[in-house]
Design a protein around this motif. Sequence first.
Motif, mmCIF file in Angstrom:
data_model
loop_
_atom_site.group_PDB
_atom_site.id
_atom_site.type_symbol
_atom_site.label_atom_id
_atom_site.label_comp_id
_atom_site.label_asym_id
_atom_site.label_seq_id
_atom_site.Cartn_x
_atom_site.Cartn_y
_atom_site.Cartn_z
ATOM 1 N N THR A 52 0.566 -1.193 -0.037
ATOM 2 C CA THR A 52 -0.066 -0.176 -0.043
ATOM 3 C C THR A 52 0.820 1.344 -0.023
ATOM 4 O OG1 THR A 52 0.071 -0.211 2.346
ATOM 5 C CG2 THR A 52 -1.802 -1.081 1.237
ATOM 6 N N ARG A 70 1.670 7.084 -0.338
ATOM 7 C CA ARG A 70 0.854 5.904 0.468
ATOM 8 C C ARG A 70 -0.273 5.942 -0.269
ATOM 9 N NH1 ARG A 70 -0.667 6.800 6.266
ATOM 10 N NH2 ARG A 70 1.443 6.272 6.517
ATOM 11 N N GLN A 73 -6.135 4.185 -2.235
ATOM 12 C CA GLN A 73 -6.768 3.030 -2.434
ATOM 13 C C GLN A 73 -6.161 1.798 -2.981
ATOM 14 O OE1 GLN A 73 -10.472 3.430 -5.010
ATOM 15 N NE2 GLN A 73 -9.999 5.582 -4.300
ATOM 16 N N ARG A 75 -3.782 -1.396 -3.889
ATOM 17 C CA ARG A 75 -2.396 -1.895 -3.516
ATOM 18 C C ARG A 75 -1.708 -1.875 -4.771
ATOM 19 N NH1 ARG A 75 -2.636 -4.764 1.175
ATOM 20 N NH2 ARG A 75 -4.584 -5.663 1.697
ATOM 21 N N ASN A 100 1.158 3.812 -9.882
ATOM 22 C CA ASN A 100 0.610 2.345 -9.669
ATOM 23 C C ASN A 100 0.228 1.830 -10.980
ATOM 24 O OD1 ASN A 100 -0.338 0.196 -8.257
ATOM 25 N ND2 ASN A 100 -2.065 0.921 -7.644
#
Length: 116
Positions: A52, A70, A73, A75, A100
Amino acid sequence: MLQLTPQSRIFLATEPVDFRKGIDGLGTVCRQVLGENPLEGAVYVFRNRAGTALTLLLYDGQGYWLCMQRLSQGRCTWWPKTPDARVPLSARALVIVLWNGNPEGAQMAQDWRRLA
């Protein structure tokens, strides 16, 4: 201000790291696990066990930078699975990882190619 250039040396730690470690603890991981000297100016990217959050460690000649992202929402969707302790990464692939994404599936052009 951090600036990543195409010549930046970036290494991704393949194993998760306990983020309770500070700068000194992550520097020790660089030396003992990755086999690198964190004072040489490379960027080291770490992921927590839950996937996360990401942390970047960098020494710029005057001091250490410790940057953490961080995810609000979800991973990390991509992380290399290799027996190596570290994986080299390009600056543009790091930007994709920070958003991400999957740099292997981004279908980017090669960094360089031999000219005739």
